[in-house]
Motif scaffolding. Sequence first.
Motif, short mmCIF file in Angstrom:
data_model
loop_
_atom_site.label_atom_id
_atom_site.label_comp_id
_atom_site.label_asym_id
_atom_site.label_seq_id
_atom_site.Cartn_x
_atom_site.Cartn_y
_atom_site.Cartn_z
N TRP A 62 0.82 -1.20 0.00
CA TRP A 62 0.00 0.00 0.00
C TRP A 62 0.87 1.26 0.00
O TRP A 62 0.71 2.13 -0.84
CB TRP A 62 -0.95 0.04 1.20
CG TRP A 62 -1.72 1.33 1.24
CD1 TRP A 62 -2.68 1.72 0.35
CD2 TRP A 62 -1.55 2.41 2.14
NE1 TRP A 62 -3.15 2.98 0.66
CE2 TRP A 62 -2.46 3.43 1.77
CE3 TRP A 62 -0.74 2.63 3.24
CZ2 TRP A 62 -2.57 4.63 2.44
CZ3 TRP A 62 -0.87 3.83 3.92
CH2 TRP A 62 -1.77 4.81 3.53
N LYS A 68 -0.32 5.30 -4.28
CA LYS A 68 -0.54 4.34 -3.18
C LYS A 68 -1.20 3.08 -3.73
O LYS A 68 -1.82 3.09 -4.79
CB LYS A 68 -1.44 4.95 -2.11
CG LYS A 68 -0.85 6.19 -1.46
CD LYS A 68 0.09 5.83 -0.33
CE LYS A 68 0.58 7.02 0.43
NZ LYS A 68 1.72 7.69 -0.16
N THR A 89 0.47 -5.34 3.28
CA THR A 89 0.95 -4.08 3.82
C THR A 89 1.11 -4.11 5.33
O THR A 89 0.45 -4.88 6.01
CB THR A 89 0.00 -2.92 3.42
OG1 THR A 89 0.54 -1.69 3.88
CG2 THR A 89 -1.39 -3.12 4.00
N ALA A 92 -1.38 0.19 5.74
CA ALA A 92 -2.59 0.76 5.11
C ALA A 92 -3.58 1.17 6.19
O ALA A 92 -3.76 0.47 7.17
CB ALA A 92 -3.23 -0.24 4.18
#
Length: 129
Positions: A62, A68, A89, A92
Motif C-alpha cells: 500500500w 498508493k 501491507t 494501510a
Amino acid sequence: MGKPAILCVDDEVVVLDSLKIQLKNEFGDAYLYEVAESADEALEIIEEIEGDIPILVIVSDWLMPGLKGDEFLIRVHQKYPNIVKVMLTGQADSFAIDRAIKEANLHSCLSKPWDVKELIETIKSGLNQ
C-alpha cells in the motif's frame, strides 16, 4: 499466449525477492513471476504484457512513493476487472482498505510480516473464484 503471470508490487526489493521465492517454491513453473518497485512501473508492465500474457494475480504493497496501493489497484480494476487483487501491507489505513474493497474488488488484505501459508492460500482462493 504465454504462461499466466503473478505480479508483485513493492518499493522494497527484499520484499519482492522474498515473494518471488515463496511463490516459485509453491507454484513452480506454472506461472511467470513479474515484479515492480512502484505502481507506475507495474502499470507499464501490465500494458506491455497484457495482450500476450494474462496477469491473474497482483500482490501489492500500500505505502509506496507516488501512487498508493489502493489507487493503483483501483486503476487496474477499471481496465482489468478479472485480475485478482491482494494488498500486502504493514501500514494501510482502514479507509484505504475499504476503498480498495469497494472500488477495486480487493480479494484480501494481508499484514506484513506475512505468513507464507496464508499468502499462498489467499492466492489459491483468488485463482479459484
